[in-house]
Design a protein around this motif. Structure first.
Motif, PDB file in Angstrom:
ATOM      1  N   GLN A  40       4.936  -2.480  75.368  1.00  0.00           N
ATOM      2  CA  GLN A  40       6.138  -3.322  75.314  1.00  0.00           C
ATOM      3  C   GLN A  40       7.371  -2.448  75.031  1.00  0.00           C
ATOM      4  N   GLU A  41       8.538  -3.013  75.310  1.00  0.00           N
ATOM      5  CA  GLU A  41       9.766  -2.221  75.165  1.00  0.00           C
ATOM      6  C   GLU A  41      10.636  -2.732  74.030  1.00  0.00           C
ATOM      7  N   LEU A  42      11.238  -1.765  73.330  1.00  0.00           N
ATOM      8  CA  LEU A  42      12.235  -2.066  72.302  1.00  0.00           C
ATOM      9  C   LEU A  42      13.571  -1.637  72.909  1.00  0.00           C
ATOM     10  N   LEU A  43      14.343  -2.608  73.300  1.00  0.00           N
ATOM     11  CA  LEU A  43      15.587  -2.320  74.021  1.00  0.00           C
ATOM     12  C   LEU A  43      16.760  -2.286  73.048  1.00  0.00           C
ATOM     13  N   THR A  44      17.561  -1.232  73.160  1.00  0.00           N
ATOM     14  CA  THR A  44      18.782  -1.170  72.353  1.00  0.00           C
ATOM     15  C   THR A  44      19.880  -0.546  73.203  1.00  0.00           C
ATOM     16  N   SER A  45      21.040  -0.305  72.582  1.00  0.00           N
ATOM     17  CA  SER A  45      22.133   0.269  73.363  1.00  0.00           C
ATOM     18  C   SER A  45      22.504   1.641  72.818  1.00  0.00           C
ATOM     19  N   VAL A  46      23.199   2.413  73.639  1.00  0.00           N
ATOM     20  CA  VAL A  46      23.640   3.747  73.211  1.00  0.00           C
ATOM     21  C   VAL A  46      24.749   3.631  72.172  1.00  0.00           C
ATOM     22  N   HIS A  47      25.314   2.445  72.008  1.00  0.00           N
ATOM     23  CA  HIS A  47      26.449   2.267  71.089  1.00  0.00           C
ATOM     24  C   HIS A  47      25.987   1.950  69.670  1.00  0.00           C
ATOM     25  N   PRO A  82      10.146  -7.828  81.950  1.00  0.00           N
ATOM     26  CA  PRO A  82       9.073  -8.617  81.339  1.00  0.00           C
ATOM     27  C   PRO A  82       8.424  -7.907  80.146  1.00  0.00           C
ATOM     28  N   LYS A  83       8.639  -6.580  80.053  1.00  0.00           N
ATOM     29  CA  LYS A  83       8.045  -5.835  78.929  1.00  0.00           C
ATOM     30  C   LYS A  83       8.914  -5.881  77.672  1.00  0.00           C
ATOM     31  N   THR A  84      10.130  -6.360  77.795  1.00  0.00           N
ATOM     32  CA  THR A  84      11.044  -6.306  76.645  1.00  0.00           C
ATOM     33  C   THR A  84      10.572  -7.241  75.539  1.00  0.00           C
ATOM     34  N   ARG A  85      10.339  -6.691  74.369  1.00  0.00           N
ATOM     35  CA  ARG A  85       9.905  -7.498  73.220  1.00  0.00           C
ATOM     36  C   ARG A  85      11.039  -7.673  72.219  1.00  0.00           C
ATOM     37  N   VAL A  86      11.781  -6.595  71.987  1.00  0.00           N
ATOM     38  CA  VAL A  86      12.880  -6.629  71.019  1.00  0.00           C
ATOM     39  C   VAL A  86      14.166  -6.213  71.727  1.00  0.00           C
ATOM     40  N   ILE A  87      15.229  -6.967  71.491  1.00  0.00           N
ATOM     41  CA  ILE A  87      16.555  -6.557  71.960  1.00  0.00           C
ATOM     42  C   ILE A  87      17.370  -6.331  70.698  1.00  0.00           C
ATOM     43  N   CYS A 143      17.844  -9.482  68.248  1.00  0.00           N
ATOM     44  CA  CYS A 143      18.060  -9.098  66.840  1.00  0.00           C
ATOM     45  C   CYS A 143      19.416  -8.409  66.722  1.00  0.00           C
ATOM     46  N   LEU A 144      20.191  -8.825  65.741  1.00  0.00           N
ATOM     47  CA  LEU A 144      21.568  -8.349  65.650  1.00  0.00           C
ATOM     48  C   LEU A 144      21.839  -7.679  64.306  1.00  0.00           C
ATOM     49  N   ASP A 145      22.302  -6.422  64.367  1.00  0.00           N
ATOM     50  CA  ASP A 145      22.910  -5.820  63.175  1.00  0.00           C
ATOM     51  C   ASP A 145      24.313  -6.415  63.113  1.00  0.00           C
ATOM     52  N   GLY A 146      24.519  -7.296  62.135  1.00  0.00           N
ATOM     53  CA  GLY A 146      25.769  -8.068  62.107  1.00  0.00           C
ATOM     54  C   GLY A 146      26.781  -7.558  61.105  1.00  0.00           C
ATOM     55  N   PRO A 153      24.757 -17.798  62.362  1.00  0.00           N
ATOM     56  CA  PRO A 153      23.719 -17.263  63.260  1.00  0.00           C
ATOM     57  C   PRO A 153      23.255 -18.288  64.294  1.00  0.00           C
ATOM     58  N   GLU A 154      23.211 -19.554  63.901  1.00  0.00           N
ATOM     59  CA  GLU A 154      22.818 -20.607  64.864  1.00  0.00           C
ATOM     60  C   GLU A 154      23.833 -20.661  66.002  1.00  0.00           C
ATOM     61  N   GLU A 155      25.092 -20.564  65.659  1.00  0.00           N
ATOM     62  CA  GLU A 155      26.128 -20.609  66.690  1.00  0.00           C
ATOM     63  C   GLU A 155      26.057 -19.389  67.591  1.00  0.00           C
ATOM     64  N   LEU A 156      25.702 -18.243  67.010  1.00  0.00           N
ATOM     65  CA  LEU A 156      25.578 -17.021  67.817  1.00  0.00           C
ATOM     66  C   LEU A 156      24.388 -17.118  68.763  1.00  0.00           C
ATOM     67  N   GLY A 157      23.356 -17.829  68.341  1.00  0.00           N
ATOM     68  CA  GLY A 157      22.183 -18.016  69.197  1.00  0.00           C
ATOM     69  C   GLY A 157      21.170 -16.896  69.104  1.00  0.00           C
ATOM     70  N   VAL A 158      21.243 -16.086  68.029  1.00  0.00           N
ATOM     71  CA  VAL A 158      20.310 -14.955  67.900  1.00  0.00           C
ATOM     72  C   VAL A 158      19.006 -15.408  67.242  1.00  0.00           C
ATOM     73  N   ASP A 159      18.006 -14.536  67.331  1.00  0.00           N
ATOM     74  CA  ASP A 159      16.750 -14.801  66.609  1.00  0.00           C
ATOM     75  C   ASP A 159      16.839 -14.273  65.183  1.00  0.00           C
ATOM     76  N   PHE A 160      17.482 -13.103  65.029  1.00  0.00           N
ATOM     77  CA  PHE A 160      17.641 -12.508  63.693  1.00  0.00           C
ATOM     78  C   PHE A 160      19.056 -11.966  63.534  1.00  0.00           C
ATOM     79  N   LEU A 161      19.593 -12.199  62.348  1.00  0.00           N
ATOM     80  CA  LEU A 161      20.870 -11.582  61.982  1.00  0.00           C
ATOM     81  C   LEU A 161      20.617 -10.747  60.723  1.00  0.00           C
ATOM     82  N   VAL A 162      20.910  -9.460  60.820  1.00  0.00           N
ATOM     83  CA  VAL A 162      20.690  -8.543  59.695  1.00  0.00           C
ATOM     84  C   VAL A 162      22.058  -8.056  59.229  1.00  0.00           C
ATOM     85  N   SER A 163      22.279  -8.086  57.925  1.00  0.00           N
ATOM     86  CA  SER A 163      23.567  -7.582  57.452  1.00  0.00           C
ATOM     87  C   SER A 163      23.495  -7.126  56.005  1.00  0.00           C
ATOM     88  N   GLY A 164      24.355  -6.194  55.671  1.00  0.00           N
ATOM     89  CA  GLY A 164      24.637  -5.915  54.272  1.00  0.00           C
ATOM     90  C   GLY A 164      25.658  -6.948  53.820  1.00  0.00           C
TER      91      GLY A 164
END
Ligand SMILES: Cc1ncc(COP(=O)(O)O)c(C=O)c1O
Length: 436
Positions: free
Chosen positions: A139-146, A193-198, A236-239, A250-261
């Motif tokens: 499976q794939e863990l997809l993220t961005s270069v940013h 189809p392999k993407t498990r985590v975004i 999954c969002l680093d927020g 988070p409900e309004e954003l529509g994410v599965d997870f919101l992570v924040s300090g």
């Protein structure tokens, strides 16, 4: 989409002043020590007066690691004294304050307390989430270069243990010209189809770009329509650079997870953070560190399996710097008094003023998009000559506190926040023109 409960745009300025003051004296929940008295000054000046930032400086990096506002300082001090006087007794008497902190966080997020895990930082939350999420080989863990180091590293560690693959994509070619379409279509092309985590970040501390999270979530939702269980991609969002700036829940954003300090733009206690998860999504995450939740402990004593809500199960146990964690309740109550929508409007107004000043020109390029849909509180500049660190030093000599982005491509970074006012912003614009 539910309207935010504290969407107080219609509240008159006077009401805001009264509310901002009142929240500083609102009594805590049962067992909470009395909170501090209200300041005598009013409005945003009253908010600024809650901080003990060095006088004479205009601080555009106060969010980097929160300066504590008075309600937080006072709560920490009360708990510190109690803990120093009799640690065992004080912990026994005040253990319920963790539930109170979680409940206050849930009110701020307009969610259920059982969906909120408490952590010490964004990094701890990302580590727990990406370590614990169920991922199969291939499976794939997809993220961005940013994204920030903490996301990339947590994914790399996870991939090393599972045989999953980390895939990093660019969501935009240049921050200056980024658009919602470019970002959403870049993600759509990368999801397979392999993407498990975004694993994405709400506001990039590299460029200041704020992702159009709702639009991205809609695209992920479309992708998931034909999938079930472990075949679904989790968004999954680093927020951390949106949390405490933007009004969306988070409900309004529509994410599965919101992570924040909670110790950056929220100006909560240093060493605090949280992970919010959608109820069904939490079922896809294994806890990594034993919780100290009462019911889990009781289950251990009785030899049964713990049945506690995910947020409690996923909150790392052990003793913490309790004086800070317990000050989360006052911090969230204070922020609810200010109102999420009102803080968002204030921050964007200061950023807008900064942009107006900077866009009149100078020996620099502003790389963060001007559109408020694609930017939050961070504004990055590329000096045409010289090193951004030298610019920060020169600004410092003019009593303007700025920072440099901690990425391979380094920019000058300013972050107007609720500790600033219009005067600060105008002084920063003048100083930037002077030194570059
Ligand atoms: C995008 C991003 N995520 C996470 C962090 C780390 O936050 P924390 O100190 O809460 O772990 C930072 C910077 O400090 C950041 O820029």
């Amino acid at each position: 989409m539910a309207a935010p409960r504290d969407d107080n745009r219609s509240v008159k300025r006077r009401d805001f002043v009264l509310r901002a003051a009142a929240v500083a004296v609102a009594p805590g929940a049962v067992g909470a020590p009395t909170e501090a008295a209200a300041p005598s000054v009013t409005g945003w000046a009253a908010v600024r007066a809650q901080f003990e930032l060095r006088r004479g400086e205009r601080n555009f990096a106060a969010w980097y690691l929160a300066s504590h506002p008075k309600p937080v300082r006072d709560a920490i001090e009360r708990h510190r004294r109690g803990l120093d006087a009799s640690p065992h007794e004080y912990v026994e008497q005040h253990a319920g304050l963790e539930d109170e902190a979680r409940a206050a966080a849930a009110r701020y997020l307009e969610t259920e307390p059982g969906q909120v895990a408490l952590t010490d930082s964004t990094t701890m939350g990302l580590g727990l989430l990406y370590n614990g999420v169920r991922v199969g080989p291939g499976q794939e863990l997809l993220t961005s270069v940013h994204d920030f180091y903490a996301t990339h590293e947590a994914l790399r560690l996870r991939a090393a243990r599972t045989g999953a693959r980390v895939k990093k994509v660019a969501l935009y070619r240049r921050p200056e010209t980024a658009s919602v379409d470019e970002i959403v279509s870049s993600l759509e092309k990368a999801v397979t189809p392999k993407t498990r985590v975004i694993a994405l970040t709400w506001v990039h501390s590299s460029t200041g770009v704020k992702l159009p999270v709702r639009e991205l979530a809609a695209a992920v939702h479309d992708h998931n329509r034909r999938r079930a269980g472990a075949g679904r991609a989790l968004l999954c969002l680093d927020g951390v650079h949106g949390f405490g700036v933007e009004a969306q829940t988070p409900e309004e954003l529509g994410v599965d997870f919101l992570v924040s300090g909670c110790h950056k733009w929220l100006f909560g206690p240093r060493g605090t953070g949280l992970v919010w998860g959608r109820r069904e999504a939490w079922a896809d995450v294994e806890p990594a560190i034993p919780t100290f939740a009462r019911d889990a402990y009781a289950a251990w004593l009785s030899g049964s399996r713990p049945a506690v809500p995910a947020g409690l199960l996923q909150t790392p146990g052990g003793f913490h710097s309790f004086e800070h964690r317990w000050a989360l309740g006052p911090a969230f109550r204070w922020r609810l008094g200010l109102g999420r929508a009102r803080v968002a409007a204030r921050t964007h107004a200061l950023v807008h003023r900064l942009r107006e000043g900077l866009d009149r020109g100078g020996r620099f390029t502003v790389v963060t998009p001007r559109d408020a849909a694609l930017s939050a509180g961070l504004v990055m500049l590329r000096p045409h000559e010289g090193d951004p660190a030298d610019v920060v030093a020169a600004l410092g000599r003019r009593k303007i506190v700025a920072s440099v982005t901690p990425y391979r491509e380094r920019y000058l970074r300013l972050g107007p926040s609720i500790v600033n006012d219009e005067d600060d912003v105008d002084a920063a614009v003048r100083a930037i023109r002077d030194v570059m």
